[in-house]
Design a protein around this motif. Structure first.
Motif, PDB file in Angstrom:
ATOM      1  N   MET A  21       0.729  -1.078  -0.018  1.00 49.18           N
ATOM      2  CA  MET A  21       0.035  -0.081  -0.079  1.00 49.18           C
ATOM      3  C   MET A  21       0.924   1.168  -0.032  1.00 49.18           C
ATOM      4  SD  MET A  21      -2.956   0.877   2.519  1.00 49.18           S
ATOM      5  CE  MET A  21      -2.498   2.052   3.766  1.00 49.18           C
ATOM      6  N   ILE A  22       0.524   2.172  -0.902  1.00 50.65           N
ATOM      7  CA  ILE A  22       1.484   3.446  -0.757  1.00 50.65           C
ATOM      8  C   ILE A  22       0.603   4.455   0.225  1.00 50.65           C
ATOM      9  CG2 ILE A  22       1.774   5.503  -2.421  1.00 50.65           C
ATOM     10  CD1 ILE A  22       2.149   3.521  -4.815  1.00 50.65           C
ATOM     11  N   LEU A  23       1.776   4.982   0.885  1.00 54.61           N
ATOM     12  CA  LEU A  23       1.237   5.867   1.970  1.00 54.61           C
ATOM     13  C   LEU A  23       1.410   7.255   1.562  1.00 54.61           C
ATOM     14  CD1 LEU A  23       2.739   3.866   4.892  1.00 54.61           C
ATOM     15  CD2 LEU A  23       0.488   3.938   4.364  1.00 54.61           C
ATOM     16  N   CYS A  24       2.634   7.569   0.839  1.00 53.38           N
ATOM     17  CA  CYS A  24       2.792   8.922   0.334  1.00 53.38           C
ATOM     18  C   CYS A  24       2.956   8.688  -1.222  1.00 53.38           C
ATOM     19  CB  CYS A  24       4.082   9.340   0.976  1.00 53.38           C
ATOM     20  SG  CYS A  24       4.770  10.848   0.166  1.00 53.38           S
ATOM     21  N   SER A  25       2.039   9.360  -1.885  1.00 57.27           N
ATOM     22  CA  SER A  25       1.934   9.325  -3.338  1.00 57.27           C
ATOM     23  C   SER A  25       2.727  10.066  -3.977  1.00 57.27           C
ATOM     24  CB  SER A  25       0.427   9.635  -3.720  1.00 57.27           C
ATOM     25  OG  SER A  25      -0.171  10.527  -3.109  1.00 57.27           O
ATOM     26  N   CYS A  26       3.312  11.206  -3.395  1.00 57.70           N
ATOM     27  CA  CYS A  26       4.182  12.260  -4.204  1.00 57.70           C
ATOM     28  C   CYS A  26       5.732  11.452  -4.285  1.00 57.70           C
ATOM     29  CB  CYS A  26       4.402  13.230  -3.366  1.00 57.70           C
ATOM     30  SG  CYS A  26       2.971  14.473  -3.276  1.00 57.70           S
ATOM     31  N   CYS A  27       6.051  11.005  -2.981  1.00 60.11           N
ATOM     32  CA  CYS A  27       7.283  10.078  -3.058  1.00 60.11           C
ATOM     33  C   CYS A  27       7.182   8.488  -3.064  1.00 60.11           C
ATOM     34  CB  CYS A  27       7.934  10.495  -1.537  1.00 60.11           C
ATOM     35  SG  CYS A  27       8.241  12.404  -1.678  1.00 60.11           S
ATOM     36  N   VAL A  28       6.060   8.123  -3.299  1.00 56.02           N
ATOM     37  CA  VAL A  28       5.941   6.705  -3.669  1.00 56.02           C
ATOM     38  C   VAL A  28       6.608   5.924  -2.409  1.00 56.02           C
ATOM     39  CG1 VAL A  28       5.594   4.606  -4.926  1.00 56.02           C
ATOM     40  CG2 VAL A  28       5.880   7.061  -5.950  1.00 56.02           C
ATOM     41  N   ILE A  29       5.966   6.118  -1.371  1.00 58.42           N
ATOM     42  CA  ILE A  29       6.573   5.533   0.017  1.00 58.42           C
ATOM     43  C   ILE A  29       5.612   4.226   0.260  1.00 58.42           C
ATOM     44  CG2 ILE A  29       7.190   5.691   2.504  1.00 58.42           C
ATOM     45  CD1 ILE A  29       8.205   8.324   2.218  1.00 58.42           C
ATOM     46  N   ARG A  30       6.015   3.248   0.132  1.00 60.03           N
ATOM     47  CA  ARG A  30       5.226   2.003   0.553  1.00 60.03           C
ATOM     48  C   ARG A  30       5.267   1.693   1.894  1.00 60.03           C
ATOM     49  NH1 ARG A  30       6.857   1.019  -4.561  1.00 60.03           N
ATOM     50  NH2 ARG A  30       5.121   0.781  -6.218  1.00 60.03           N
ATOM     51  N   GLN A  31       4.260   0.993   2.517  1.00 61.01           N
ATOM     52  CA  GLN A  31       4.380   0.459   3.821  1.00 61.01           C
ATOM     53  C   GLN A  31       5.459  -0.369   4.301  1.00 61.01           C
ATOM     54  OE1 GLN A  31       0.680  -0.042   5.644  1.00 61.01           O
ATOM     55  NE2 GLN A  31       1.246  -0.918   7.325  1.00 61.01           N
ATOM     56  N   ASP A  32       5.894  -1.507   3.503  1.00 62.16           N
ATOM     57  CA  ASP A  32       6.931  -1.938   3.865  1.00 62.16           C
ATOM     58  C   ASP A  32       8.334  -1.343   3.785  1.00 62.16           C
ATOM     59  OD1 ASP A  32       6.622  -2.043   1.138  1.00 62.16           O
ATOM     60  OD2 ASP A  32       7.602  -3.555   0.690  1.00 62.16           O
ATOM     61  N   GLU A  33       8.398  -0.065   2.952  1.00 60.53           N
ATOM     62  CA  GLU A  33       9.545   0.465   2.889  1.00 60.53           C
ATOM     63  C   GLU A  33       9.405   1.581   4.004  1.00 60.53           C
ATOM     64  OE1 GLU A  33      11.140   3.284  -0.673  1.00 60.53           O
ATOM     65  OE2 GLU A  33       9.042   2.868  -0.441  1.00 60.53           O
ATOM     66  N   LEU A  34       8.381   1.993   4.536  1.00 60.18           N
ATOM     67  CA  LEU A  34       8.203   2.725   5.632  1.00 60.18           C
ATOM     68  C   LEU A  34       8.607   1.979   6.903  1.00 60.18           C
ATOM     69  CD1 LEU A  34       7.252   5.441   7.074  1.00 60.18           C
ATOM     70  CD2 LEU A  34       5.210   4.202   7.485  1.00 60.18           C
ATOM     71  N   ARG A  35       8.199   0.783   7.099  1.00 60.57           N
ATOM     72  CA  ARG A  35       8.572  -0.218   8.205  1.00 60.57           C
ATOM     73  C   ARG A  35      10.177  -0.298   8.033  1.00 60.57           C
ATOM     74  NH1 ARG A  35       5.658  -2.978  11.551  1.00 60.57           N
ATOM     75  NH2 ARG A  35       6.705  -4.702  12.646  1.00 60.57           N
ATOM     76  N   ALA A  36      10.612  -0.659   7.149  1.00 60.57           N
ATOM     77  CA  ALA A  36      12.047  -0.949   6.951  1.00 60.57           C
ATOM     78  C   ALA A  36      13.120   0.322   7.446  1.00 60.57           C
ATOM     79  CB  ALA A  36      12.539  -1.422   5.681  1.00 60.57           C
ATOM     80  N   ALA A  37      12.550   1.413   7.165  1.00 63.69           N
ATOM     81  CA  ALA A  37      13.309   2.873   7.347  1.00 63.69           C
ATOM     82  C   ALA A  37      13.012   2.941   8.928  1.00 63.69           C
ATOM     83  CB  ALA A  37      12.526   3.867   6.716  1.00 63.69           C
TER      84      ALA A  37
END
Ligand code: FES
Length: 80
Positions: free
Chosen positions: A1-17
């Motif tokens: 799921m994309i959480l930030c559409s401008c920067c295309v930040i996905r949920q799994d990417e956010l969790r890893a960060a």
């Protein structure tokens, strides 16, 4: 799921960060700015900030509790 559409930040990417930032310094709060900097992206409209802030807080608490990152140290006030 994309959480930030401008920067295309996905949920799994956010969790890893968030996991990387907590591992790097467990007592420092994980803020939106730190996450964007870690991902190497610049926010544009910031419409996503309420959602991302809430998700970061939930993910931080989940990671710290589940993975026992603090190992018996004091739990930061923001997570109590
Ligand atoms: S939706 Fe995240 S910066 Fe625009």
């Amino acid at each position: 799921m994309i959480l930030c559409s401008c920067c295309v930040i996905r949920q799994d990417e956010l969790r890893a960060a968030v996991r990387a930032l907590i591992t790097e310094n467990p007592k420092a709060p994980v803020t939106l700015n730190r996450v964007y900097r870690h991902l190497g992206r610049k926010p544009d409209c910031m419409d996503c900030s309420p959602l991302l802030t809430r998700r970061i807080s939930m993910i931080s608490a989940d990671i710290i509790v589940r993975e026992d990152i603090l190992r018996g140290q004091d739990i930061p006030r923001r997570l109590k």
